[in-house]
Each structure stands twice: as C-alpha cells, then as structure tokens.
Design an enzyme around this catalytic site. Structure first.
Site, mmCIF file in Angstrom:
data_model
loop_
_atom_site.group_PDB
_atom_site.id
_atom_site.type_symbol
_atom_site.label_atom_id
_atom_site.label_comp_id
_atom_site.label_asym_id
_atom_site.label_seq_id
_atom_site.Cartn_x
_atom_site.Cartn_y
_atom_site.Cartn_z
ATOM 1 N N LYS A 153 1.008 -1.522 -0.553
ATOM 2 C CA LYS A 153 0.137 0.021 -0.336
ATOM 3 C C LYS A 153 0.711 1.349 0.370
ATOM 4 O O LYS A 153 0.357 2.596 -0.871
ATOM 5 C CB LYS A 153 -0.734 0.257 1.554
ATOM 6 C CG LYS A 153 -1.102 1.365 1.715
ATOM 7 C CD LYS A 153 -2.158 1.494 2.816
ATOM 8 C CE LYS A 153 -2.376 1.543 4.075
ATOM 9 N NZ LYS A 153 -1.597 3.168 4.053
ATOM 10 N N ASN A 154 1.849 1.639 1.252
ATOM 11 C CA ASN A 154 2.912 2.830 1.036
ATOM 12 C C ASN A 154 3.553 2.569 -0.091
ATOM 13 O O ASN A 154 4.208 3.412 -0.380
ATOM 14 C CB ASN A 154 3.703 2.827 2.119
ATOM 15 C CG ASN A 154 2.604 2.413 3.724
ATOM 16 O OD1 ASN A 154 1.471 2.989 3.404
ATOM 17 N ND2 ASN A 154 3.176 2.410 4.878
ATOM 18 N N CYS A 173 -5.930 7.921 9.066
ATOM 19 C CA CYS A 173 -6.406 7.344 10.893
ATOM 20 C C CYS A 173 -6.230 8.300 11.558
ATOM 21 O O CYS A 173 -4.784 8.561 11.491
ATOM 22 C CB CYS A 173 -5.354 5.999 10.701
ATOM 23 S SG CYS A 173 -5.617 4.521 9.976
ATOM 24 N N ARG A 178 -0.266 14.265 13.467
ATOM 25 C CA ARG A 178 0.425 14.172 12.619
ATOM 26 C C ARG A 178 0.063 15.373 11.621
ATOM 27 O O ARG A 178 -0.373 15.791 10.346
ATOM 28 C CB ARG A 178 -0.233 12.813 11.605
ATOM 29 C CG ARG A 178 -0.094 11.686 12.394
ATOM 30 C CD ARG A 178 -1.127 10.362 11.586
ATOM 31 N NE ARG A 178 -0.044 9.826 10.593
ATOM 32 C CZ ARG A 178 -0.653 8.826 10.030
ATOM 33 N NH1 ARG A 178 -1.486 8.665 9.631
ATOM 34 N NH2 ARG A 178 0.520 8.438 8.665
ATOM 35 N N PRO A 179 1.272 16.306 11.484
ATOM 36 C CA PRO A 179 1.425 17.305 10.414
ATOM 37 C C PRO A 179 2.033 17.434 9.901
ATOM 38 O O PRO A 179 2.643 16.102 9.218
ATOM 39 C CB PRO A 179 2.286 18.231 11.996
ATOM 40 C CG PRO A 179 3.199 17.228 13.182
ATOM 41 C CD PRO A 179 2.553 16.391 13.286
ATOM 42 N N ASP A 225 4.120 0.282 11.717
ATOM 43 C CA ASP A 225 3.351 -0.052 11.196
ATOM 44 C C ASP A 225 3.480 -1.624 12.189
ATOM 45 O O ASP A 225 1.738 -2.322 11.537
ATOM 46 C CB ASP A 225 2.863 -0.382 9.906
ATOM 47 C CG ASP A 225 2.240 1.377 8.967
ATOM 48 O OD1 ASP A 225 2.536 1.726 10.657
ATOM 49 O OD2 ASP A 225 3.518 1.070 8.073
ATOM 50 N N ARG A 274 -8.535 -0.883 4.337
ATOM 51 C CA ARG A 274 -7.411 0.388 3.805
ATOM 52 C C ARG A 274 -5.895 -0.167 3.336
ATOM 53 O O ARG A 274 -5.990 0.552 2.402
ATOM 54 C CB ARG A 274 -7.455 1.753 4.915
ATOM 55 C CG ARG A 274 -8.671 2.175 4.751
ATOM 56 C CD ARG A 274 -8.052 3.319 5.460
ATOM 57 N NE ARG A 274 -7.850 4.301 5.596
ATOM 58 C CZ ARG A 274 -7.617 5.025 5.741
ATOM 59 N NH1 ARG A 274 -7.995 6.256 7.012
ATOM 60 N NH2 ARG A 274 -6.381 6.439 5.066
HETATM 61 C C1 UD1 Z 1 4.319 6.960 6.600
HETATM 62 C C2 UD1 Z 1 3.599 5.806 5.981
HETATM 63 C C3 UD1 Z 1 2.976 5.603 7.386
HETATM 64 C C4 UD1 Z 1 3.932 4.679 8.296
HETATM 65 C C5 UD1 Z 1 4.613 5.706 8.647
HETATM 66 C C6 UD1 Z 1 6.401 5.717 9.217
HETATM 67 C C7 UD1 Z 1 2.529 6.133 3.880
HETATM 68 C C8 UD1 Z 1 0.848 6.417 2.574
HETATM 69 N N1 UD1 Z 1 2.194 6.081 5.697
HETATM 70 O O1 UD1 Z 1 3.044 7.838 7.159
HETATM 71 O O2 UD1 Z 1 2.013 3.434 7.120
HETATM 72 O O3 UD1 Z 1 3.460 4.354 9.403
HETATM 73 O O4 UD1 Z 1 4.838 6.439 7.255
HETATM 74 O O5 UD1 Z 1 6.629 4.666 8.972
HETATM 75 O O6 UD1 Z 1 3.299 5.790 3.098
HETATM 76 N N2 UD1 Z 1 5.820 14.367 11.041
HETATM 77 C C9 UD1 Z 1 6.061 16.202 11.506
HETATM 78 N N3 UD1 Z 1 5.881 16.475 10.294
HETATM 79 C C10 UD1 Z 1 5.707 16.556 9.031
HETATM 80 C C11 UD1 Z 1 5.121 15.146 8.681
HETATM 81 C C12 UD1 Z 1 5.909 14.209 9.638
HETATM 82 O O7 UD1 Z 1 6.352 15.778 12.465
HETATM 83 O O8 UD1 Z 1 5.632 17.301 8.660
HETATM 84 C C13 UD1 Z 1 6.316 13.254 12.354
HETATM 85 C C14 UD1 Z 1 5.013 12.172 12.383
HETATM 86 O O9 UD1 Z 1 3.466 13.540 13.143
HETATM 87 C C15 UD1 Z 1 5.042 11.041 12.727
HETATM 88 C C16 UD1 Z 1 6.759 11.072 12.070
HETATM 89 O O10 UD1 Z 1 7.037 12.351 11.578
HETATM 90 O O11 UD1 Z 1 5.750 11.458 14.106
HETATM 91 C C17 UD1 Z 1 6.885 10.018 11.107
HETATM 92 O O12 UD1 Z 1 5.849 10.707 9.788
HETATM 93 P P1 UD1 Z 1 6.285 10.061 8.666
HETATM 94 O O13 UD1 Z 1 7.328 9.599 8.182
HETATM 95 O O14 UD1 Z 1 5.776 12.164 7.600
HETATM 96 O O15 UD1 Z 1 5.384 9.267 8.206
HETATM 97 P P2 UD1 Z 1 4.175 9.431 6.788
HETATM 98 O O16 UD1 Z 1 4.269 9.774 5.374
HETATM 99 O O17 UD1 Z 1 3.062 10.417 7.409
#
Ligand code: UD1
Length: 415
Positions: free
Chosen positions: A22-23, A116, A121-122, A305, A396
């Site tokens: 999926k990712n 989710c 999740r900023p 995950d 999902r």
């Molecule tokens: C992706 C995956 C998700 C997985 C996650 C971590 C997809 C579609 N989703 O989510 O399944 O759990 O990677 O491996 O690929 N953060 C910030 N600011 C930002 C972005 C992120 O503070 O602008 C923080 C998040 O709140 C979280 C951490 O960074 O604590 C990890 O987020 P991120 O690596 O961005 O995960 P996703 O891309 O949302």
C-alpha cells in the site's frame, strides 16, 4: 457497519501470497501524473485507499482502469490542480499530491489531509521543504495553495526523516531544472520503489534508500511499467497470525531484506524462520518467549506499522515484553480492546508492558488500520468467538485479510 466474526483457536497451515505494498502504490500512483503519459503498475493491491487515489487521479484529469492487478493510469489529459476537500480528508497519504501537482502543473490547491487518527500527524516538514524549493505556499481555513513560479533547486535537510516529506520533495523537484538534494532523507523501501518507478519514467534520482538523495531534474518524463514491491506489513501481520495460532505457514512474494527488524523479534520469541528466494517459512513455537524491548524507529529500525500486530503476538508469550512507540503517539488504541480479551498490558505514555498469557474471544472494535489487523491476529489465537467491528479500517491496507487467513484454515466471516 462491517465486522468480522472470528472463531479462534484454530491452527493455520499452508501458503499465502503477500500482495503489493500500500505505502508504495499510493505515491507511485501520484508519481504517474508526472509522466503526462500512460503508466502500467503491476501487483497493485485493490485497497480502499487505492480506490480513493483513483478518484483523486480522475479529478485531476487522468483516466484510470484496472485490469486484474494491473493499474493503467493515463495522465495524457491531466491538467487540473485542485483536489476537493472530501477526497483529501479521506486519507493522510493524499498529501503526496501536493508535490506531484507542483511538479507537474506548477500549482496546487488542496486541504489538509485526513487518514487514520494516529495522534499528531502534522505536515510542517513537507511545507517547510517545499518552501525551501521556492514554492509559495498559502494556508487559509485549512486549505493549502501552492504556486511554483519562483521554484528553484535546493539542498534540503530534513530535521526528521519523514517518509511523506521525502516523497513530496522528490515529486516536486524531479522535473525541475538543476540538482536538488535531500539530507537525512527517509530510507523506507517504499521510497526506493517510487524512485525506481520515476527513474523508469526517465528521471535521474540517486541515493534512494540512503539518507542522502540527489535529484537531477529532467524536464520531460514518459510512461513506464512497474511492479510494486511486496507489502512488508502484510507479511509481518501474517507472521504474527502464525505466532498467535502456534502454526507453521509459508509466505510467497516477500523480500527478506525488508523484514529484518520484525523477523529478529519473532526469532527472539522462538519462531523458526527461513527464507528461500522470494518466499519464507515461519514455524511458531508452542511456548513463545517475550521480547526484551522493542522500540519503533524509522527504517531499517522496527516499523511502527508492525508494532500493533507484534503486540498482539506478544500477548501470547510466556513472560513480560516491553514496547516503546516512538513514531506515532496514538498507536496504543488497541490496548483497551486487547484487555477485553483478557490481555495484561500496562501503558504509560509511549511505553507498553505486556505480560503474556492467553486470550479469550470478546466484542472488540478497530480504531485504525494496523490496530484492526492486530485485533484480528489476536482473535485468531483466542479461545471462543470474537466480534470485531470497524473492519473498514483493515480494508484500507489489506486486500480481503479474511480471505488470506481463511485460505490458511482460519474461521473468519465478514458480516
Ligand atoms: C508513512 C506511512 C505510514 C508509516 C509512517 C512511518 C504512507 C502512506 N504511510 O506515513 O504507514 O506509519 O510512514 O513509517 O507511506 N512528522 C512531523 N511533521 C511532518 C511529517 C511528519 O512532525 O511534516 C512526524 C509525524 O507526526 C510522525 C513522524 O514524523 O511522528 C513520522 O511521519 P512520516 O514519516 O511523515 O509518516 P507518513 O509519511 O505520514
């Protein structure tokens, strides 16, 4: 509301194929827009998140068809740059279209994404990085408007290796004249898969899978064919199903190199695991041992995950295990549900202490995707019947999880 009725306590056996990730497929679908051409994506899992992404692609002018597991994306007529609020709110990963639309159309209008509820999740890292590329971004009433008139290459350092931010920078800069670099980039295999796809489209990206990625802009890209990597979280879920049911199963379509952290914990717990080319066997122990300390980390560390499904497996071990969740603060919503099944888990902020025992069937509710899969895995090993609500979350990220598990001898009915 959809639900599962799970009759626990049955041993599993046999083999099951792991579907595409999926990712990986979601950012690759967004990347296809940049081709302005026809792309064929094989082993695309037909998940509800994929269907939402198809709707987004159609909204911006692509035509999309699914032939078996091949997703054909025709981006020849893609010319719109706005994504309606209802589609954006549906899932968090839709934020990936911000980079793709900037990279293709030079502008974008969309709203903050949904997905989710995993706590805070900023998208600050995404926006900061895109601004460093000279993209003007205005945020108003929950909407984000981006304009790329003054866009330029940049050397971007991420303060945290965010998966989504790394993907957005790549998508925004892949057609930009000059060289853009990312340091402290995320190294997840799904990023490597997206870059492999982009390179097949004519892009020049090197270093994907390391913390330093170099993107040499290529103004013109073209269509490509690509096969999605196997889903390492689906594989982890199935391994944990073997653990809770004390079973031996065979998984087809896996990549050993993507599963190291989870395999290491399950081996510590007593599982016998062997890999052969693209398949693996797991034989769970009759008496599983606890895990000393699992800390979720960015790749190649233990994946957040897989944390919930491994927690479900550890509920059946003989001893005390400790988990520290470092990535998402709301990953522990399953604890009260596992407790309804008789689990002994203590939680304080990011730390969960699991005293293994055995579980019994109960009425339980999924509140996020991986939590739903974990409750299914927990219920498979439990004595008696469980009724699991909220399985739309599971849809999902898993293509008919119940069919995969029933094919191995489980007794799950979708109601
Ligand atoms: C992706 C995956 C998700 C997985 C996650 C971590 C997809 C579609 N989703 O989510 O399944 O759990 O990677 O491996 O690929 N953060 C910030 N600011 C930002 C972005 C992120 O503070 O602008 C923080 C998040 O709140 C979280 C951490 O960074 O604590 C990890 O987020 P991120 O690596 O961005 O995960 P996703 O891309 O949302």
């Amino acid at each position: 509301m959809n639900g599962y009725i799970i009759n626990g306590g049955r041993r599993l056996g046999g083999r099951v194929r792991v579907h595409g990730a999926k990712n990986a497929v979601l950012p690759i679908m967004a990347a296809a827009v940049l081709s302005g051409d026809v792309c064929r994506i094989y082993d695309s899992p037909l998940l509800s998140d994929v269907i939402h992404t198809v709707k987004i692609l159609e909204t911006i002018g692509c035509s999309v068809s699914l032939e078996g597991d091949m997703l054909k994306i025709d981006a020849l007529s893609a010319d719109r740059w706005e994504i309606p609020e209802d589609l954006m709110r549906e899932m968090r990963s839709s934020i990936i279209f911000l980079g793709a639309l900037c990279g293709k159309m030079g502008k974008a209008r969309l709203c903050s994404p949904g997905g989710c509820e995993l706590g805070n999740r900023p998208i600050d890292l995404h926006l900061k990085a895109l601004r460093e590329l000279g993209i003007e971004i205005r945020e108003e009433n929950g909407f984000i408007e981006a304009s790329c008139e003054r866009m330029h290459p940049a050397d971007i350092h991420l303060s945290f290796p965010s998966v989504g931010a790394t993907e957005n920078i790549i998508l925004a800069s892949v057609r930009l004249k000059g060289e853009t670099t990312i340091s402290n980039a995320a190294k997840e295999p799904e990023i490597v898969d997206m870059c492999d796809f982009l390179n097949k489209m004519g892009a020049d990206i090197s270093g994907a899978g390391t913390e330093f990625i170099r993107i040499k802009g290529k103004a013109s890209l073209h269509g490509a064919e690509h096969k999605i990597i196997p889903d390492r979280i689906v594989a982890s879920t199935l391994m944990c199903a073997a653990m809770t049911t004390k079973s031996e199963i065979e998984l087809l379509n896996v990549r050993k190199e993507h599963l190291g952290a989870v395999v290491s914990v399950l081996r510590e717990s007593g599982a016998k695991i062997e890999f052969f080319k693209d398949k693996m066997y797991i034989r769970a122990p009759e008496k599983a041992l606890p895990a000393d300390m699992i800390k979720t980390q960015v790749y190649p560390g233990f994946p957040t995950d897989a944390q919930s499904v491994v927690m479900a497996a550890l509920c059946y071990s003989e001893g005390t295990s400790v988990i520290v969740e470092n990535i998402f603060d709301s990953r522990y919503k399953i604890i009260p549900e596992l407790k309804k099944m008789g689990a002994d888990i203590l939680q304080d902020a990011r730390v969960a202490i699991i005293k293994g025992s055995s579980l019994r069937g109960a009425r339980i509710r999924a509140m996020d995707l991986r939590g739903g899969a974990a409750l299914t895995v927990a219920a498979l090993g439990a004595q008696g019947e469980s009724r699991l609500e909220g399985i739309e979350y599971i849809d999902r990220g898993y293509v008919k999880l119940e069919d995969m598990l029933n094919g191995l001898g489980a007794d799950i009915v979708r109601v």
